[in-house]
Design a protein around this motif. Structure first.
Motif, PDB file in Angstrom:
ATOM      1  N   ILE A 206      13.426  82.865 -10.044  1.00  0.00           N
ATOM      2  CA  ILE A 206      14.325  83.256 -11.164  1.00  0.00           C
ATOM      3  C   ILE A 206      15.126  82.127 -11.758  1.00  0.00           C
ATOM      4  CG2 ILE A 206      16.318  84.464 -12.068  1.00  0.00           C
ATOM      5  CD1 ILE A 206      15.576  86.768 -10.105  1.00  0.00           C
ATOM      6  N   SER A 207      15.520  80.959 -10.531  1.00  0.00           N
ATOM      7  CA  SER A 207      16.174  79.937 -11.138  1.00  0.00           C
ATOM      8  C   SER A 207      15.303  79.044 -11.789  1.00  0.00           C
ATOM      9  CB  SER A 207      16.979  79.405  -9.918  1.00  0.00           C
ATOM     10  OG  SER A 207      17.594  78.009 -10.419  1.00  0.00           O
ATOM     11  N   HIS A 208      13.910  78.988 -11.389  1.00  0.00           N
ATOM     12  CA  HIS A 208      13.083  78.217 -12.021  1.00  0.00           C
ATOM     13  C   HIS A 208      12.733  78.699 -13.581  1.00  0.00           C
ATOM     14  CE1 HIS A 208       9.774  74.954 -12.056  1.00  0.00           C
ATOM     15  NE2 HIS A 208       8.931  75.924 -12.510  1.00  0.00           N
ATOM     16  N   GLU A 209      12.815  79.783 -13.631  1.00  0.00           N
ATOM     17  CA  GLU A 209      12.525  80.402 -14.875  1.00  0.00           C
ATOM     18  C   GLU A 209      13.574  80.000 -16.021  1.00  0.00           C
ATOM     19  OE1 GLU A 209      10.151  81.840 -16.650  1.00  0.00           O
ATOM     20  OE2 GLU A 209       8.823  82.251 -14.911  1.00  0.00           O
ATOM     21  N   PHE A 210      14.940  79.951 -15.465  1.00  0.00           N
ATOM     22  CA  PHE A 210      16.131  79.924 -16.295  1.00  0.00           C
ATOM     23  C   PHE A 210      17.092  78.761 -15.644  1.00  0.00           C
ATOM     24  CE2 PHE A 210      14.736  84.361 -16.631  1.00  0.00           C
ATOM     25  CZ  PHE A 210      14.899  84.546 -17.958  1.00  0.00           C
ATOM     26  N   ASP A 211      16.377  77.731 -15.413  1.00  0.00           N
ATOM     27  CA  ASP A 211      16.985  76.652 -14.957  1.00  0.00           C
ATOM     28  C   ASP A 211      18.071  75.978 -15.411  1.00  0.00           C
ATOM     29  OD1 ASP A 211      15.275  75.487 -16.578  1.00  0.00           O
ATOM     30  OD2 ASP A 211      14.493  73.922 -15.296  1.00  0.00           O
ATOM     31  N   GLU A 212      18.280  76.079 -16.702  1.00  0.00           N
ATOM     32  CA  GLU A 212      19.309  75.543 -17.712  1.00  0.00           C
ATOM     33  C   GLU A 212      20.534  76.319 -17.464  1.00  0.00           C
ATOM     34  OE1 GLU A 212      17.268  78.714 -20.202  1.00  0.00           O
ATOM     35  OE2 GLU A 212      16.703  77.390 -18.791  1.00  0.00           O
ATOM     36  N   ILE A 213      20.708  77.444 -16.669  1.00  0.00           N
ATOM     37  CA  ILE A 213      21.863  78.321 -16.385  1.00  0.00           C
ATOM     38  C   ILE A 213      22.548  77.789 -15.244  1.00  0.00           C
ATOM     39  CG2 ILE A 213      22.918  80.672 -16.405  1.00  0.00           C
ATOM     40  CD1 ILE A 213      20.634  81.680 -17.908  1.00  0.00           C
ATOM     41  N   ARG A 214      23.657  77.370 -15.612  1.00  0.00           N
ATOM     42  CA  ARG A 214      24.430  76.632 -14.204  1.00  0.00           C
ATOM     43  C   ARG A 214      24.762  77.529 -13.082  1.00  0.00           C
ATOM     44  NH1 ARG A 214      26.890  74.105 -18.481  1.00  0.00           N
ATOM     45  NH2 ARG A 214      28.742  75.199 -18.299  1.00  0.00           N
ATOM     46  N   LYS A 215      25.327  78.715 -13.578  1.00  0.00           N
ATOM     47  CA  LYS A 215      25.652  80.040 -12.542  1.00  0.00           C
ATOM     48  C   LYS A 215      24.610  80.344 -11.808  1.00  0.00           C
ATOM     49  CE  LYS A 215      29.745  82.013 -14.334  1.00  0.00           C
ATOM     50  NZ  LYS A 215      30.389  83.286 -14.981  1.00  0.00           N
ATOM     51  N   LEU A 216      23.438  80.595 -12.239  1.00  0.00           N
ATOM     52  CA  LEU A 216      22.072  80.869 -11.532  1.00  0.00           C
ATOM     53  C   LEU A 216      21.824  79.706 -10.645  1.00  0.00           C
ATOM     54  CD1 LEU A 216      20.263  83.202 -11.357  1.00  0.00           C
ATOM     55  CD2 LEU A 216      18.749  82.003 -12.921  1.00  0.00           C
ATOM     56  N   LYS A 217      21.994  78.346 -10.843  1.00  0.00           N
ATOM     57  CA  LYS A 217      21.606  77.592  -9.856  1.00  0.00           C
ATOM     58  C   LYS A 217      22.611  77.623  -8.897  1.00  0.00           C
ATOM     59  CE  LYS A 217      20.188  72.413  -9.696  1.00  0.00           C
ATOM     60  NZ  LYS A 217      20.007  71.361 -10.405  1.00  0.00           N
ATOM     61  N   ILE A 218      23.629  77.486  -9.326  1.00  0.00           N
ATOM     62  CA  ILE A 218      24.761  77.755  -8.192  1.00  0.00           C
ATOM     63  C   ILE A 218      24.737  78.700  -7.267  1.00  0.00           C
ATOM     64  CG2 ILE A 218      27.269  77.992  -7.907  1.00  0.00           C
ATOM     65  CD1 ILE A 218      27.882  76.437 -10.339  1.00  0.00           C
ATOM     66  N   ALA A 219      24.343  79.970  -7.782  1.00  0.00           N
ATOM     67  CA  ALA A 219      24.169  81.085  -6.868  1.00  0.00           C
ATOM     68  C   ALA A 219      22.879  80.799  -5.874  1.00  0.00           C
ATOM     69  CB  ALA A 219      23.797  82.101  -7.680  1.00  0.00           C
ATOM     70  N   TYR A 220      21.807  80.277  -6.414  1.00  0.00           N
ATOM     71  CA  TYR A 220      20.746  79.904  -5.568  1.00  0.00           C
ATOM     72  C   TYR A 220      20.960  78.919  -4.478  1.00  0.00           C
ATOM     73  CZ  TYR A 220      16.526  77.328  -4.372  1.00  0.00           C
ATOM     74  OH  TYR A 220      15.607  76.580  -3.699  1.00  0.00           O
ATOM     75  N   VAL A 221      21.713  77.773  -4.834  1.00  0.00           N
ATOM     76  CA  VAL A 221      21.875  76.927  -3.902  1.00  0.00           C
ATOM     77  C   VAL A 221      22.781  77.289  -2.786  1.00  0.00           C
ATOM     78  CG1 VAL A 221      23.117  74.519  -3.436  1.00  0.00           C
ATOM     79  CG2 VAL A 221      21.449  75.055  -5.474  1.00  0.00           C
ATOM     80  N   VAL A 222      23.993  77.871  -3.143  1.00  0.00           N
ATOM     81  CA  VAL A 222      24.990  78.347  -2.242  1.00  0.00           C
ATOM     82  C   VAL A 222      24.612  79.365  -1.288  1.00  0.00           C
ATOM     83  CG1 VAL A 222      27.085  79.532  -1.791  1.00  0.00           C
ATOM     84  CG2 VAL A 222      26.828  78.049  -3.672  1.00  0.00           C
ATOM     85  N   LYS A 223      23.908  80.500  -1.931  1.00  0.00           N
ATOM     86  CA  LYS A 223      23.011  81.468  -1.014  1.00  0.00           C
ATOM     87  C   LYS A 223      21.911  81.054  -0.015  1.00  0.00           C
ATOM     88  CE  LYS A 223      22.194  85.235  -3.263  1.00  0.00           C
ATOM     89  NZ  LYS A 223      23.464  85.909  -2.670  1.00  0.00           N
ATOM     90  N   GLY A 224      21.340  79.934  -0.511  1.00  0.00           N
ATOM     91  CA  GLY A 224      20.231  79.266   0.273  1.00  0.00           C
ATOM     92  C   GLY A 224      20.782  78.614   1.428  1.00  0.00           C
ATOM     93  N   SER A 225      21.739  77.998   1.026  1.00  0.00           N
ATOM     94  CA  SER A 225      22.347  77.135   2.173  1.00  0.00           C
ATOM     95  C   SER A 225      23.032  77.834   3.181  1.00  0.00           C
ATOM     96  CB  SER A 225      23.516  76.139   1.445  1.00  0.00           C
ATOM     97  OG  SER A 225      23.054  75.341   0.486  1.00  0.00           O
ATOM     98  N   ILE A 226      23.767  78.832   2.957  1.00  0.00           N
ATOM     99  CA  ILE A 226      24.492  79.806   3.697  1.00  0.00           C
ATOM    100  C   ILE A 226      23.453  80.296   4.726  1.00  0.00           C
ATOM    101  CG2 ILE A 226      25.902  81.826   4.087  1.00  0.00           C
ATOM    102  CD1 ILE A 226      27.374  80.856   1.475  1.00  0.00           C
ATOM    103  N   ALA A 227      22.334  81.101   3.835  1.00  0.00           N
ATOM    104  CA  ALA A 227      21.302  81.597   4.775  1.00  0.00           C
ATOM    105  C   ALA A 227      20.740  80.629   5.833  1.00  0.00           C
ATOM    106  CB  ALA A 227      20.360  82.284   3.785  1.00  0.00           C
ATOM    107  N   THR A 228      20.261  79.803   5.290  1.00  0.00           N
ATOM    108  CA  THR A 228      19.858  78.615   6.009  1.00  0.00           C
ATOM    109  C   THR A 228      20.455  78.131   7.553  1.00  0.00           C
ATOM    110  OG1 THR A 228      18.694  77.419   4.460  1.00  0.00           O
ATOM    111  CG2 THR A 228      18.641  76.144   6.360  1.00  0.00           C
ATOM    112  N   ILE A 229      21.588  78.082   7.441  1.00  0.00           N
ATOM    113  CA  ILE A 229      22.859  77.824   8.599  1.00  0.00           C
ATOM    114  C   ILE A 229      22.773  79.087   9.460  1.00  0.00           C
ATOM    115  CG2 ILE A 229      25.105  77.188   9.082  1.00  0.00           C
ATOM    116  CD1 ILE A 229      25.484  75.734   6.336  1.00  0.00           C
ATOM    117  N   LEU A 230      22.706  80.082   8.901  1.00  0.00           N
ATOM    118  CA  LEU A 230      23.071  81.385   9.631  1.00  0.00           C
ATOM    119  C   LEU A 230      21.670  81.429  10.489  1.00  0.00           C
ATOM    120  CD1 LEU A 230      24.968  83.963   7.316  1.00  0.00           C
ATOM    121  CD2 LEU A 230      25.796  82.429   9.370  1.00  0.00           C
ATOM    122  N   ILE A 231      20.252  81.363  10.072  1.00  0.00           N
ATOM    123  CA  ILE A 231      19.374  81.680  10.425  1.00  0.00           C
ATOM    124  C   ILE A 231      18.972  80.532  11.518  1.00  0.00           C
ATOM    125  CG2 ILE A 231      16.883  81.420  10.131  1.00  0.00           C
ATOM    126  CD1 ILE A 231      17.032  82.518   7.370  1.00  0.00           C
TER     127      ILE A 231
END
Length: 262
Positions: A155-180
């Motif tokens: 979704i972020s790739h489709e709408f990569d100009e939207i900052r909030k979406l990119k922030i959501a993806y980066v933060v969620k991905g970072s937390i998920a990676t650490i927890l895994i």
């Protein structure tokens, strides 16, 4: 006109789950420390696992916290999927994203059931079942996180100009990676270094609070958006007709004014 408070009913879902889980963990940890760090019947090392404390007099609290947390996790993903379907969050533009979202919800359901069942079948009375449901919980949440982050990536790739979406993806991905990564380490230390495993378990549990909180950010992005305003059909039509710009109250978070850079 935007509806600024339309989102407040459903953003409470991840907030309630996060604070309930965080509060339950703190109540259990403080109780153990205030009691002089007793060694429970099911405890092997010198540091109590969450399940060791949850198998004693705090079992009703542990079950309540797990039920509310498991339900809120599942409902948060379900509500997010519904908001995308209703056109109040940026939509899944391709079938692959819908499939990923469905698998993420299924993983959340499995993980939530595992969390509830591991609290009911405690480690003192049902050690084998407890470990099975612990594994179910970890796998369910882990798979849900992977599918969710992957969906957000597309979704972020489709709408990569939207900052909030990119922030959501980066933060969620970072937390998920650490927890895994921590969960993998926990699985190893569970059998070879029980005290280290206990520390990792508490760390993962508290970290899960922050993963839940990311859904508050996600759902809040529906603030002020009318039903259907961000529907897939509408955005595709805007692209075909050469229209530029998202609705004003959505475009506030856009670095460039188009619906997509593609």
């Amino acid at each position: 006109m935007p509806h600024p408070h339309q989102h407040w009913l459903y953003v409470w879902t991840p907030l309630v789950g996060s604070f309930m889980w965080f509060g339950t963990l703190w109540a259990m940890l403080i109780t153990w420390l205030a009691s002089g760090q007793p060694k429970y019947p099911s405890q092997d090392g010198s540091i109590a696992y969450i399940s060791d404390i949850g198998a004693g007099i705090l079992k009703p609290l542990f079950i309540t916290g797990c039920v509310i947390t498991g339900l809120s996790f599942f409902l948060s993903l379900s509500i997010e999927r519904w908001l995308r379907h209703e056109g109040r969050l940026l939509p899944n533009m391709r079938r692959r994203e819908k499939v990923l979202a469905s698998f993420a919800i299924l993983g959340a359901f499995i993980g939530g059931c595992g969390l509830i069942l591991l609290s009911i079948f405690d480690t003192n009375r049902y050690p084998s079942l407890h470990r099975i449901f612990l594994l179910v919980f970890i796998l369910g949440v882990g798979l849900s996180a992977i599918f969710t982050v992957t969906e957000y990536r597309w979704i972020s790739h489709e709408f990569d100009e939207i900052r909030k979406l990119k922030i959501a993806y980066v933060v969620k991905g970072s937390i998920a990676t650490i927890l895994i990564l921590l969960a993998i380490a926990f699985a190893v230390t569970l059998f070879v270094a029980v005290n280290v495993g206990a520390v990792l378990e508490w760390t993962i549990a508290f970290g899960f609070t922050f993963f839940l909180l990311t859904f508050f950010w996600d759902l809040r992005m529906a603030k002020g958006v009318h039903q259907g305003e961000l529907s897939r059909q509408r955005l595709l039509r805007m692209r075909q007709t050469g229209e530029t710009g998202l609705p004003t109250h959505v475009a506030n978070d856009v670095g460039a004014g188009s619906t997509s850079r593609r």
